[in-house]
Write an enzyme that holds these catalytic residues in place. Structure first.
Site, PDB file in Angstrom:
ATOM      1  N   CYS A  70       0.828  -1.206   0.000  1.00  0.00           N
ATOM      2  CA  CYS A  70       0.000   0.000   0.000  1.00  0.00           C
ATOM      3  C   CYS A  70       0.859   1.251   0.000  1.00  0.00           C
ATOM      4  CB  CYS A  70      -0.911  -0.010   1.226  1.00  0.00           C
ATOM      5  SG  CYS A  70      -1.793   1.523   1.452  1.00  0.00           S
ATOM      6  N   ARG A  73      -0.217   4.622   3.035  1.00  0.00           N
ATOM      7  CA  ARG A  73      -0.299   4.340   4.469  1.00  0.00           C
ATOM      8  C   ARG A  73      -0.100   5.561   5.355  1.00  0.00           C
ATOM      9  NH1 ARG A  73       3.788  -0.509   4.766  1.00  0.00           N
ATOM     10  NH2 ARG A  73       4.222   0.049   2.587  1.00  0.00           N
ATOM     11  N   TRP A 245     -10.232   5.474  -1.794  1.00  0.00           N
ATOM     12  CA  TRP A 245     -10.401   6.253  -3.013  1.00  0.00           C
ATOM     13  C   TRP A 245      -9.247   5.903  -3.923  1.00  0.00           C
ATOM     14  CZ3 TRP A 245     -10.307   8.062   1.905  1.00  0.00           C
ATOM     15  CH2 TRP A 245      -9.084   8.545   2.385  1.00  0.00           C
ATOM     16  N   GLU A 250      -4.481   3.666 -11.149  1.00  0.00           N
ATOM     17  CA  GLU A 250      -5.123   2.369 -11.034  1.00  0.00           C
ATOM     18  C   GLU A 250      -6.213   2.206 -12.081  1.00  0.00           C
ATOM     19  OE1 GLU A 250      -5.714  -1.311 -10.177  1.00  0.00           O
ATOM     20  OE2 GLU A 250      -4.132  -0.120  -9.262  1.00  0.00           O
TER      21      GLU A 250
END
Length: 469
Positions: A70, A73, A245, A250
Site C-alpha cells: 500500500c 499508508r 479512493w 489504477e
C-alpha cells in the site's frame, strides 16, 4: 505463509505480541497484564478470544500500517472501523455492505467526498463455519464473451458466467455491475444485486479532446476490497471489506489500459491519430498519458476524491520518515509501491525497501482468490434480492479508512498478502491533522462484541536486479 485453517486455535504468543504493542501505543487503555490473563483463559477454553472495540479499531489501523503493498499508508491513523461483529443473517450483512458504500461515498452535498471505510464482521471461531464474499471487490463490472468479441471486463468473464448460472441476468453492456455472492460455510451461496444508488460512477471525458466522451468510458469511485482476511493478534476476520479512493493510475494505467482488461490504449491512440507503425514512436506512452489525464480531470470535475501518483509517492516517503521516528520499520513491496506510469519520475522508485510479514495484516487466501477469479461451483440459490432504501440519517453510521496501494501483476495461484486493484488515497494533504492523531481521530468507546460460545478446542530485501531480469 501456510494455508489458513479457520479451525486452528489462536496462538497466544501472537495475541500477546499484538496486545503489548496495542497497549503501548494507546497508554489510555491501561496496563496490559490483566488483559493478557483474560485472553489466555479465553484461548484455553474456546481456542480464540474476543477483541474489545478499542483493540479492534487500533488493530485494523495497524493492519493498514503493515500492508507492504500500500502506497497510501500515511493516512493509517484516520481509519474508522464499522464494528459488525454481532451475529448477522445474510440479508442483514448485505444491508450493511450497502450502508458501507453509502458511508464511503458520502451523501447529499458530501457525495464524492470519499472516506475510507472498513466493515468488520464476525471472527473465525474454531469449529464454526465462516462467512465470506466470493467477490474480490464490492463493485466490479461484468465481462461477456460473444462471437463479436468481449464486452465489459475480461478479467471477470468467468465470474460473470458463474453468477449467470446462479440465476443473475446482466444487461450485456460494458459496465454492468456484478452482483454480490455471500456464502456461510458449505451453505448455499446467496445472490444480491447492488442498488445503483449505492454506486457512484464517474463518466470520463478529456480536458482537450471532445471525442473522448464518445468512447463511453466510466469508472466507479469507490474501490472496496472484499475478499481479504483481516488478521489481528491471531484472530481472523474472513469478511472485512475495506474501501478508500483511487489513485488515478489504477484506473487509467491498469483497469482501462491493460490488454487483459478494457484495453483502451489502441483505441485512444487511433482517435489521437498517432503513428502506431513502430514502438519507437512511443504511441502507447502518449495514449497512456492522455488516458490518465482524462481520469484525473473527470474525477476532479465531478467533485470525486482521487489522487495522482506523484503526490502520493511523496507522501509515502513522509510516512516512511514518520515511522522511522516512531521506531518502526516500514515494509514495502517495490513492485507495488512504484506507480505503473512514470515510475522513474517518482521518489519511491529510487529506493530499496525491506519486505516483511508484520502483523496485524490483510491476507488473500488461495480459496478466496480462486472464488473471485475462476469458475464458481454450480449450486442452486435463493431468488435475487435488491437492497432496501438507504438508511435514514437517524440511524447510526460509522466510517472507516482503507488501504491505498498500487496494483501489481495479474494474480497468480500463490498466496498473496495484499489484493490487486487497490489504489486509493486522497488528493488533499491530511498530514497537518495528525499532529495529535489520537485527538484527531478518537477511538470510540464502544462495547466489545457478543461473547463467543463454542466447544473447547484442544525480511528480506529485494533489489532492482530481480525486477530488471
Amino acid at each position: 505463509m501456510t494455508e489458513w485453517d479457520p479451525d486452528r486455535p489462536v496462538d497466544f504468543a501472537e495475541a500477546e505480541e499484538f496486545l503489548r504493542a496495542c497497549y503501548t501505543e494507546l497508554p489510555k487503555l491501561g496496563p496490559v497484564e490483566p488483559r493478557l490473563a483474560v485472553v489466555r483463559e479465553q484461548i484455553a477454553a474456546l481456542g480464540t478470544y474476543t477483541h474489545t472495540h478499542a483493540e479492534l479499531v487500533h488493530g485494523a489501523r495497524m493492519a493498514w500500517r503493515n500492508a507492504s503493498r500500500c502506497i497510501g499508508r500515511v493516512y493509517w491513523r484516520s481509519l474508522t472501523v464499522l464494528d459488525r461483529r454481532q451475529h448477522r443473517a445474510p440479508d442483514q450483512i448485505f444491508d450493511d455492505l450497502v450502508s458501507h458504500l453509502h458511508t464511503a461515498t458520502g451523501e447529499g452535498h458530501n457525495r464524492g467526498k470519499l472516506r475510507g471505510v472498513i466493515s468488520i464482521f464476525g471472527q473465525a471461531v474454531p469449529g464454526r463455519p465462516v462467512t465470506r464474499l466470493w467477490n474480490d471487490q464490492l463493485i466490479r463490472y461484468a465481462g461477456y464473451r460473444s462471437g463479436d468479441g468481449m464486452t465489459g471486463d475480461p478479467q471477470y468473464e468467468q465470474f460473470t458466467s458463474a453468477v449467470t448460472r446462479l440465476g443473475w441476468t446482466g444487461k450485456g453492456s460494458a459496465f454492468d455491475l456484478l452482483p454480490l455472492v455471500l456464502q456461510t460455510g458449505d451453505g448455499e451461496p446467496r445472490l444480491y444485486e447492488l442498488p445503483e444508488s449505492a454506486v457512484l460512477e464517474v463518466p470520463l471525458a478529456h480536458p482537450e479532446y471532445g471525442w473522448f466522451a464518445e468512447l463511453g468510458l466510466r469508472w466507479h469511485a469507490v474501490p472496496a476490497i472484499a475478499n481479504m482476511r483481516l488478521s489481528i493478534g491471531g484472530v481472523d476476520y474472513p469478511l472485512a471489506p475495506f474501501s478508500g479512493w483511487y489513485m488515478g493510475t489504477e484506473i487509467g494505467a491498469r483497469n482501462l489500459a491493460d490488454a487483459h482488461r478494457y484495453n483502451q490504449i489502441p483505441v485512444v491512440a487511433a482517435r489521437l491519430g498517432l503513428d502506431t507503425s513502430s514502438e519507437s514512436t512511443l504511441w502507447r506512452d502518449r495514449a497512456l498519458v492522455e488516458l490518465n489525464r482524462a481520469v484525473l480531470w473527470s474525477f476532479e470535475r465531478a467533485g470525486v476524491r482521487v489522487t495522482d501518483h506523484h503526490s502520493e509517492s511523496r507522501l509515502f516517503l513522509t510516512h516512511v520518515e514518520r515511522e522511522r521516528r516512531a521506531g518502526r520499520a516500514t515494509p514495502a513491496d517495490w513492485t507495488w509501491i512504484v506507480p505503473p506510469i512514470s515510475g522513474g519520475l517518482t521518489p519511491v522508485f529510487h529506493r530499496y525497501y525491506t519486505e516483511a510479514d508484520q502483523r496485524p495484516n490483510f491476507y488473500l487466501d488461495r480459496s478466496a482468490q480462486q472464488l473471485s477469479l475462476t469458475g464458481l461451483p454450480q449450486v442452486s440459490v435463493p431468488a435475487q434480492r435488491t437492497s432496501p432504501e438507504p438508511r435514514t440519517a437517524a440511524e447510526p453510521v460509522a466510517t472507516v479508512c482503507p488501504i491505498t496501494g498500487r496494483t501489481g501483476p495479474r494474480p497468480s495461484a500463490e498466496l498473496e498478502p495484499l489484493p490487486a486493484d487497490q489504489d486509493f488515497a486522497p488528493h488533499t494533504d491530511p498530514l497537518a491533522a495528525y499532529a495529535d492523531a489520537e485527538a484527531t481521530v478518537p477511538i470510540p468507546a464502544g462495547p466489545a462484541s457478543a461473547p463467543i460460545t463454542a466447544e473447547p478446542v484442544p525480511a528480506r530485501k529485494r533489489g532492482l536486479r530481480r525486477l530488471l531480469g
